[in-house]
Design a protein around this motif. Structure first.
Motif, PDB file in Angstrom:
ATOM      1  N   PHE A 213       9.461  18.714  13.780  1.00 22.96           N
ATOM      2  CA  PHE A 213       9.103  19.685  13.174  1.00 22.96           C
ATOM      3  C   PHE A 213       8.761  19.422  11.188  1.00 22.96           C
ATOM      4  O   PHE A 213       9.016  18.506  11.015  1.00 22.96           O
ATOM      5  CB  PHE A 213      10.684  20.120  12.584  1.00 22.96           C
ATOM      6  CG  PHE A 213      11.127  20.891  14.022  1.00 22.96           C
ATOM      7  CD1 PHE A 213      11.084  21.553  14.524  1.00 22.96           C
ATOM      8  CD2 PHE A 213      12.220  19.356  14.347  1.00 22.96           C
ATOM      9  CE1 PHE A 213      11.791  22.068  15.979  1.00 22.96           C
ATOM     10  CE2 PHE A 213      12.767  20.069  15.889  1.00 22.96           C
ATOM     11  CZ  PHE A 213      12.451  21.117  17.008  1.00 22.96           C
ATOM     12  N   GLU A 214       8.359  20.469  11.448  1.00 25.06           N
ATOM     13  CA  GLU A 214       7.073  20.207   9.955  1.00 25.06           C
ATOM     14  C   GLU A 214       7.905  20.328   9.030  1.00 25.06           C
ATOM     15  O   GLU A 214       8.463  19.697   7.914  1.00 25.06           O
ATOM     16  CB  GLU A 214       6.767  21.467   9.568  1.00 25.06           C
ATOM     17  CG  GLU A 214       4.778  21.409  10.093  1.00 25.06           C
ATOM     18  CD  GLU A 214       4.088  20.792   9.866  1.00 25.06           C
ATOM     19  OE1 GLU A 214       4.211  19.857   8.479  1.00 25.06           O
ATOM     20  OE2 GLU A 214       3.259  20.387  10.437  1.00 25.06           O
TER      21      GLU A 214
ATOM     22  N   MET B 135       6.343  26.476  14.711  1.00 17.38           N
ATOM     23  CA  MET B 135       6.713  25.961  16.338  1.00 17.38           C
ATOM     24  C   MET B 135       6.950  24.356  16.200  1.00 17.38           C
ATOM     25  O   MET B 135       6.251  23.611  15.251  1.00 17.38           O
ATOM     26  CB  MET B 135       5.514  26.312  16.808  1.00 17.38           C
ATOM     27  CG  MET B 135       5.903  27.581  17.365  1.00 17.38           C
ATOM     28  SD  MET B 135       6.959  28.071  18.522  1.00 17.38           S
ATOM     29  CE  MET B 135       7.096  27.394  19.973  1.00 17.38           C
ATOM     30  N   PRO B 136       7.216  23.634  17.290  1.00 13.72           N
ATOM     31  CA  PRO B 136       7.288  22.650  17.386  1.00 13.72           C
ATOM     32  C   PRO B 136       6.215  21.042  17.363  1.00 13.72           C
ATOM     33  O   PRO B 136       5.199  22.359  17.503  1.00 13.72           O
ATOM     34  CB  PRO B 136       8.430  21.193  18.407  1.00 13.72           C
ATOM     35  CG  PRO B 136       9.501  22.697  18.282  1.00 13.72           C
ATOM     36  CD  PRO B 136       8.430  23.455  17.715  1.00 13.72           C
ATOM     37  N   LYS B 137       6.299  20.162  16.471  1.00 16.16           N
ATOM     38  CA  LYS B 137       5.010  19.590  17.224  1.00 16.16           C
ATOM     39  C   LYS B 137       5.047  19.491  18.489  1.00 16.16           C
ATOM     40  O   LYS B 137       6.226  18.859  19.377  1.00 16.16           O
ATOM     41  CB  LYS B 137       5.100  18.224  15.688  1.00 16.16           C
ATOM     42  CG  LYS B 137       4.987  18.521  14.998  1.00 16.16           C
ATOM     43  CD  LYS B 137       5.208  17.634  13.671  1.00 16.16           C
ATOM     44  CE  LYS B 137       5.029  18.233  12.110  1.00 16.16           C
ATOM     45  NZ  LYS B 137       5.000  16.561  11.056  1.00 16.16           N
ATOM     46  N   GLU B 138       3.930  18.818  18.544  1.00 13.99           N
ATOM     47  CA  GLU B 138       4.001  17.611  20.132  1.00 13.99           C
ATOM     48  C   GLU B 138       4.560  16.861  20.284  1.00 13.99           C
ATOM     49  O   GLU B 138       4.827  16.957  21.764  1.00 13.99           O
ATOM     50  CB  GLU B 138       2.355  17.595  20.541  1.00 13.99           C
ATOM     51  CG  GLU B 138       1.600  17.499  22.021  1.00 13.99           C
ATOM     52  CD  GLU B 138       2.094  18.419  22.479  1.00 13.99           C
ATOM     53  OE1 GLU B 138       2.652  18.594  23.580  1.00 13.99           O
ATOM     54  OE2 GLU B 138       1.954  19.736  22.322  1.00 13.99           O
ATOM     55  N   THR B 139       4.853  16.227  19.743  1.00 10.90           N
ATOM     56  CA  THR B 139       5.825  15.264  20.008  1.00 10.90           C
ATOM     57  C   THR B 139       8.077  15.450  20.314  1.00 10.90           C
ATOM     58  O   THR B 139       7.985  14.811  21.234  1.00 10.90           O
ATOM     59  CB  THR B 139       6.181  14.062  18.783  1.00 10.90           C
ATOM     60  OG1 THR B 139       5.764  14.775  17.479  1.00 10.90           O
ATOM     61  CG2 THR B 139       4.627  13.261  18.169  1.00 10.90           C
TER      62      THR B 139
END
Length: 222
Positions: free
Chosen positions: A53-54, A1-5
């Motif tokens: 994203f990671e 899942m995407p990061k909070e940013t």
């Protein structure tokens, strides 16, 4: 899942990134996809990508989740329409999804997905029945409720299964049949210009009948 940013970005910028993801993941399978091409099309710095994203796999499965129809709800609806009959429900489910997957607006993306699918990606995109793979996101409450609804809808009295655990195993076999038939459909359509969705559907029905009735002929004296 995407990061909070990622969620703090404007809708316009989020959409630009998702459009770039669609373009790249429709062009090539995940393993061949280029982050450099995605950030170029999205017009963002490379460093920003990793703030959102990671890695490209993280973006890939987020994109899939954002554009896919809810497979679990569609399967539940099909089972309900089939009055709890598992095999008939899967036939309805397959007949509804096959046109979108093979000929819909996201057909190029689905083609790369199914043609390069492995065990890990299968468990990320399929409805989950039983043990989830290492690293998969835990199911949310809504998913748990949808899954329980599925189990409640299936008429176990019509099946040679002793319990819900055996039902999970049977359903996983059916989901593998769904996905492998789609992958084979893409392959046949590439090799034969006149290969049709009806032929894909006929192959799926044949496999269902083998699973439902067995593939061994009974002796003539029985």
């Amino acid at each position: 899942m995407p990061k909070e940013t990622f969620y703090h970005l404007s809708e316009k910028k989020q959409q630009r990134i998702m459009d770039a993801a669609k373009k790249e993941f429709s062009r090539v399978p995940l393993g061949e996809a280029s982050i450099a091409q995605i950030i170029k099309d999205a017009d963002i710095p490379r460093g920003s990508f990793y703030q959102y994203f990671e890695d490209k796999e993280d973006l890939y499965f987020y994109y899939f989740q954002s554009m896919r129809r809810n497979f679990q709800l569609e399967l539940n609806s099909a089972i309900e329409q089939a009055d709890g009959k598992l095999f008939e429900g899967f036939e309805l489910y397959f007949s509804k999804m096959i046109k979108e997957v093979l000929q819909g607006t996201n057909a190029a993306f689905y083609k790369n997905l199914f043609m390069s699918m492995d065990y890990r990606s299968f468990h990320k995109v399929a409805p989950h029945f039983g043990k989830r793979p290492h690293g998969a996101c835990p199911p949310d409450q809504q998913h748990k409720e949808n899954l329980q609804e599925f189990y409640d809808l299936v008429d176990l009295s019509l099946l040679e299964v002793a319990n819900q655990q055996e039902l999970k195993l049977l359903v996983r076999m059916l989901m593998h049949t769904v996905f492998s038939t789609i992958a084979e459909g893409y392959k046949q359509m590439k090799e034969k210009d006149d290969y049709s969705i009806e032929e894909v559907m006929a192959e799926f029905k044949l496999k269902l009948n083998w699973l439902k009735y067995g593939a061994t002929k009974k002796p003539a004296n029985e």
